[in-house]
Motif scaffolding. Structure first.
Motif, PDB file in Angstrom:
ATOM      1  N   GLU A  79       0.834  -1.208   0.000  1.00  0.00           N
ATOM      2  CA  GLU A  79       0.000   0.000   0.000  1.00  0.00           C
ATOM      3  C   GLU A  79       0.865   1.253   0.000  1.00  0.00           C
ATOM      4  N   GLN A  80       1.938   1.231   0.773  1.00  0.00           N
ATOM      5  CA  GLN A  80       2.835   2.391   0.792  1.00  0.00           C
ATOM      6  C   GLN A  80       3.581   2.528  -0.522  1.00  0.00           C
ATOM      7  N   GLY A  81       3.933   1.403  -1.138  1.00  0.00           N
ATOM      8  CA  GLY A  81       4.583   1.439  -2.444  1.00  0.00           C
ATOM      9  C   GLY A  81       3.684   2.034  -3.508  1.00  0.00           C
ATOM     10  N   LEU A  82       2.401   1.675  -3.474  1.00  0.00           N
ATOM     11  CA  LEU A  82       1.443   2.258  -4.417  1.00  0.00           C
ATOM     12  C   LEU A  82       1.303   3.758  -4.181  1.00  0.00           C
ATOM     13  N   ALA A  83       1.273   4.154  -2.926  1.00  0.00           N
ATOM     14  CA  ALA A  83       1.145   5.578  -2.603  1.00  0.00           C
ATOM     15  C   ALA A  83       2.365   6.361  -3.100  1.00  0.00           C
ATOM     16  N   LEU A  84       3.561   5.786  -2.934  1.00  0.00           N
ATOM     17  CA  LEU A  84       4.772   6.461  -3.400  1.00  0.00           C
ATOM     18  C   LEU A  84       4.819   6.569  -4.919  1.00  0.00           C
ATOM     19  N   ALA A  85       4.229   5.584  -5.605  1.00  0.00           N
ATOM     20  CA  ALA A  85       4.205   5.596  -7.060  1.00  0.00           C
ATOM     21  C   ALA A  85       3.020   6.391  -7.606  1.00  0.00           C
ATOM     22  N   VAL A  86       2.271   7.032  -6.727  1.00  0.00           N
ATOM     23  CA  VAL A  86       1.086   7.833  -7.069  1.00  0.00           C
ATOM     24  C   VAL A  86       0.084   6.986  -7.861  1.00  0.00           C
ATOM     25  N   ILE A  87      -0.152   5.771  -7.380  1.00  0.00           N
ATOM     26  CA  ILE A  87      -1.146   4.869  -7.956  1.00  0.00           C
ATOM     27  C   ILE A  87      -2.300   4.806  -6.966  1.00  0.00           C
TER      28      ILE A  87
END
Length: 71
Positions: free
Chosen positions: A25-33
């Motif tokens: 979830e944090q990875g998606l947030a960092l990738a602006v997904i």
């Protein structure tokens, strides 16, 4: 020199692992997904590994534990 190196009693500790879902979830947030894609990601991971993100998460952390040590 760090003060904890001179302390006569050193403590044992272990970090609690983070669940795979939180990391993704944090990875998606960092990738602006958008966060709504977590379900699609979960399904893709399940198809590849036969495990869901929740299956790969650690069990609930122990509140307290007694670890015998030799002094």
């Amino acid at each position: 020199m760090h003060p904890y190196l001179n302390h006569p009693l050193q403590l044992l500790s272990k970090r609690n692992p983070i669940s795979a879902r939180v990391i993704e979830e944090q990875g998606l947030a960092l990738a602006v997904i958008p966060a709504s894609y977590i379900d699609d990601l979960n399904e893709r991971i399940r198809r590849q590994t036969s495990f869901t993100l929740d299956d790969m998460s650690p069990v609930t952390a122990v509140k307290s534990a007694i670890i015998p040590t030799f002094l």
